[in-house]
Design a protein around this motif. Structure first.
Motif, PDB file in Angstrom:
ATOM      1  N   GLU A  77       0.845  -1.210   0.000  1.00 36.47           N
ATOM      2  CA  GLU A  77       0.000   0.000   0.000  1.00 36.47           C
ATOM      3  C   GLU A  77       0.877   1.254   0.000  1.00 36.47           C
ATOM      4  N   ARG A  78       1.953   1.234   0.804  1.00 32.57           N
ATOM      5  CA  ARG A  78       2.831   2.426   0.855  1.00 32.57           C
ATOM      6  C   ARG A  78       3.595   2.589  -0.459  1.00 32.57           C
TER       7      ARG A  78
ATOM      8  N   LEU B 115      -6.189   9.838  -4.193  1.00 29.24           N
ATOM      9  CA  LEU B 115      -5.286  10.702  -3.426  1.00 29.24           C
ATOM     10  C   LEU B 115      -5.675  12.168  -3.625  1.00 29.24           C
ATOM     11  N   GLU B 116      -5.939  12.514  -4.872  1.00 28.41           N
ATOM     12  CA  GLU B 116      -6.345  13.879  -5.220  1.00 28.41           C
ATOM     13  C   GLU B 116      -7.624  14.259  -4.466  1.00 28.41           C
ATOM     14  N   LYS B 117      -8.559  13.316  -4.449  1.00 24.88           N
ATOM     15  CA  LYS B 117      -9.845  13.564  -3.798  1.00 24.88           C
ATOM     16  C   LYS B 117      -9.660  13.679  -2.273  1.00 24.88           C
ATOM     17  N   CYS B 118      -8.862  12.771  -1.700  1.00 28.46           N
ATOM     18  CA  CYS B 118      -8.705  12.742  -0.247  1.00 28.46           C
ATOM     19  C   CYS B 118      -7.898  13.942   0.257  1.00 28.46           C
ATOM     20  N   HIS B 165       2.159  11.826  10.080  1.00 24.89           N
ATOM     21  CA  HIS B 165       0.843  11.836  10.731  1.00 24.89           C
ATOM     22  C   HIS B 165      -0.263  12.195   9.726  1.00 24.89           C
ATOM     23  N   LEU B 166       0.043  13.131   8.825  1.00 22.46           N
ATOM     24  CA  LEU B 166      -0.965  13.507   7.809  1.00 22.46           C
ATOM     25  C   LEU B 166      -1.248  12.324   6.883  1.00 22.46           C
ATOM     26  N   LEU B 167      -0.201  11.593   6.527  1.00 20.44           N
ATOM     27  CA  LEU B 167      -0.403  10.434   5.648  1.00 20.44           C
ATOM     28  C   LEU B 167      -1.205   9.349   6.370  1.00 20.44           C
ATOM     29  N   THR B 168      -1.008   9.240   7.677  1.00 23.30           N
ATOM     30  CA  THR B 168      -1.779   8.262   8.453  1.00 23.30           C
ATOM     31  C   THR B 168      -3.266   8.606   8.390  1.00 23.30           C
ATOM     32  N   ARG B 169      -3.561   9.916   8.319  1.00 24.55           N
ATOM     33  CA  ARG B 169      -4.976  10.319   8.192  1.00 24.55           C
ATOM     34  C   ARG B 169      -5.486  10.117   6.768  1.00 24.55           C
ATOM     35  N   ARG B 171      -4.491   7.826   4.485  1.00 24.40           N
ATOM     36  CA  ARG B 171      -4.534   6.444   3.978  1.00 24.40           C
ATOM     37  C   ARG B 171      -5.902   5.782   4.065  1.00 24.40           C
ATOM     38  N   PRO B 172      -6.589   5.860   5.218  1.00 24.28           N
ATOM     39  CA  PRO B 172      -7.918   5.206   5.265  1.00 24.28           C
ATOM     40  C   PRO B 172      -8.877   5.797   4.228  1.00 24.28           C
ATOM     41  N   CYS B 173      -8.771   7.100   3.996  1.00 23.14           N
ATOM     42  CA  CYS B 173      -9.648   7.756   3.011  1.00 23.14           C
ATOM     43  C   CYS B 173      -9.354   7.190   1.613  1.00 23.14           C
ATOM     44  N   ILE B 174      -8.075   7.006   1.302  1.00 24.32           N
ATOM     45  CA  ILE B 174      -7.713   6.492  -0.024  1.00 24.32           C
ATOM     46  C   ILE B 174      -8.229   5.054  -0.191  1.00 24.32           C
ATOM     47  N   GLU B 175      -8.062   4.248   0.859  1.00 30.25           N
ATOM     48  CA  GLU B 175      -8.520   2.851   0.765  1.00 30.25           C
ATOM     49  C   GLU B 175     -10.041   2.800   0.593  1.00 30.25           C
TER      50      GLU B 175
END
Lengths: 260, 183
Positions: A77-78, B115-118, B165-169, B171-175
């Motif tokens: 995923e990363r 990614l663009e959307k999230c 930390h921003l990417l951690t937020r 990632r769930p949106c992208i999935e």
């Protein structure tokens, strides 16, 4: 407790399989209880994926990384995230310096008329005054009854163009007293203040440039004469023209529909 | 990996009580320990790290009665001790490394779209920060990050962690977005 350079180096070595078993266990124990070290692990994962994608890991490191972290769902995923970010960066508007344009202060109609008359002979001044009097009188006589209005609309970018399902967009009804539609386009993270954008209106048959009448940090306003808008779906796009003359689209569309 | 039965309600309640007297705090602690076990064993190449974490919690839950009277120290370290043994057991059965990952390029464009959307769901400053962080290539990217950190008045390391930390937020949106597109 702040992390040392040694801790950062150890985390990197841990991810690349370079620590012995006892060193691994010590790091893992600390990862369970030290927030900063755990954050470092997470940040280092992303950085190593970036280095992997950029071909900056040596052969042994690359192999280890592929067979361990990248073999996990999280690693895949990363990896995909970094590739997607590269893809997005390629379509993104570059940061362009604000063009420096020497602008003369705009002169009022009165100032321009006065300058003109000062340089003319008397008969030209007399004739001009006569024309102005007749023109003003005609305007007063021919002025249309009801006043014309602008209809204001605020739009945000829509990414629905590629998503399945019915897209959501505002529907606008133009009544006869509306002479123009003024649309405030809310700028998104891909747009930047201080950049001049090429604004285009697409009615699904033709695409044509439209003029922006104002721009600030958060929005760009365009005015479209009502006579040019017929019932149907419209999309406004923003592009930036680079100093090399290349046109780059800003991701996202501003969609609206004119209805009867 | 031998499977232990998931704990019943009583055992689960005792486990939470052992983690913290306040049930909300205990639940947070539970999630944090679970998350760290998963992320740590993933880093080691365990592609079934969630199974290792599940099994760890089942084992610890079955021992809570004795732990309450006898164990002194941070419960996270006890969980780690159990997880280590479960991972070793897993490793015996999964000796051979898997083949290198295959990235499906057609999915990258979809992910790019998500990614663009999230990014639009973060606040505009945060979205800009993420985009600027990934601008440029190689040396230019490094120089760009130093410049960004200086503009924000923080160290480069603080910027790395903030982005993490921003990417951690994100990632769930992208999935979630990808699931929506696939469905």
């Amino acid at each position: 407790m702040a992390l040392s350079n040694h801790d950062q180096a150890q985390i990197r070595e841990y991810l690349l399989g370079k620590l012995n078993e006892s060193e691994q266990e010590k790091i893992e124990e600390r990862l369970m209880v030290e927030d900063e070290l755990f954050d470092e692990l997470e940040a280092s994962k992303d950085e190593l994926v970036e280095e992997y994608c950029a071909g900056e890991l040596d052969k042994a490191e690359r192999r280890w990384f592929e067979q361990h972290f990248l073999a996990s769902p999280e690693g895949r995923e990363r990896h995909a995230f970094v590739l997607a970010m590269d893809c997005l960066q390629q379509t993104r508007v570059p940061v362009l310096p604000e063009p420096v344009v020497a602008v003369e202060p705009e002169r009022t109609l009165f100032q321009r008329l006065w300058d003109f008359l000062r340089t003319q002979p008397l008969w030209v001044v007399t004739a001009t005054a006569a024309v102005l009097l007749i023109g003003t009188a005609s305007l007063m006589l021919l002025r249309p009854g009801p006043p014309q209005h602008s209809l204001a609309l605020t739009l945000h970018t829509s990414t629905t163009e590629r998503a399945p399902g019915e897209p959501q967009y505002p529907k606008v009804r133009l009544t006869p007293d509306i002479s123009e539609l003024r649309i405030s386009l809310q700028l998104n993270p891909y747009t930047r203040a201080g950049v001049t954008y090429l604004v285009e209106l697409d009615d699904r048959a033709n695409k044509r440039p439209i003029k922006s009448i104002a721009q600030d940090e958060d929005s760009l306003t365009v005015a479209i004469p009502a006579a040019e808008l017929h019932p149907g779906l419209y999309s406004i796009t923003l592009s930036v023209v680079t100093s090399e003359g290349e046109k780059r689209r800003v991701p996202g569309n501003y969609i609206f529909e004119i209805i009867n | 990996m031998s499977k232990k039965e998931p704990p019943g309600q009583e055992a689960f309640d005792k486990l939470l009580a052992w983690l913290d007297a306040d049930r909300d705090k205990a639940a947070e602690r539970y999630e944090q320990i679970y998350f760290r076990i998963v992320r740590t064993y993933t880093a080691k190449g365990c592609w079934e790290a969630e199974d290792v974490a599940d099994e760890t919690f089942n084992v610890v839950a079955s021992r809570t009665d004795e732990l309450i009277g006898t164990y002194h120290g941070d419960p996270a370290l006890y969980f780690y001790g159990v997880a280590k043994n479960i991972y070793k057991e897993w490793l015996k059965k999964n000796k051979y490394p898997p083949p290198p990952p295959i990235i499906d390029n057609s999915k990258i464009e979809l992910r790019c779209h998500c990614l663009e959307k999230c990014l639009q769901e973060l606040n505009p400053d945060e979205a800009k920060m993420v985009l600027q962080y990934y601008e440029g290539e190689k040396q230019a990217r490094i120089a760009n990050r130093k410049k960004l950190a200086a503009e924000l008045g923080i160290s480069l390391n603080a910027l790395r962690i903030r982005i993490c930390h921003l990417l951690t937020r994100l990632r769930p949106c992208i999935e979630e977005c990808l699931k929506h597109l696939d469905g």
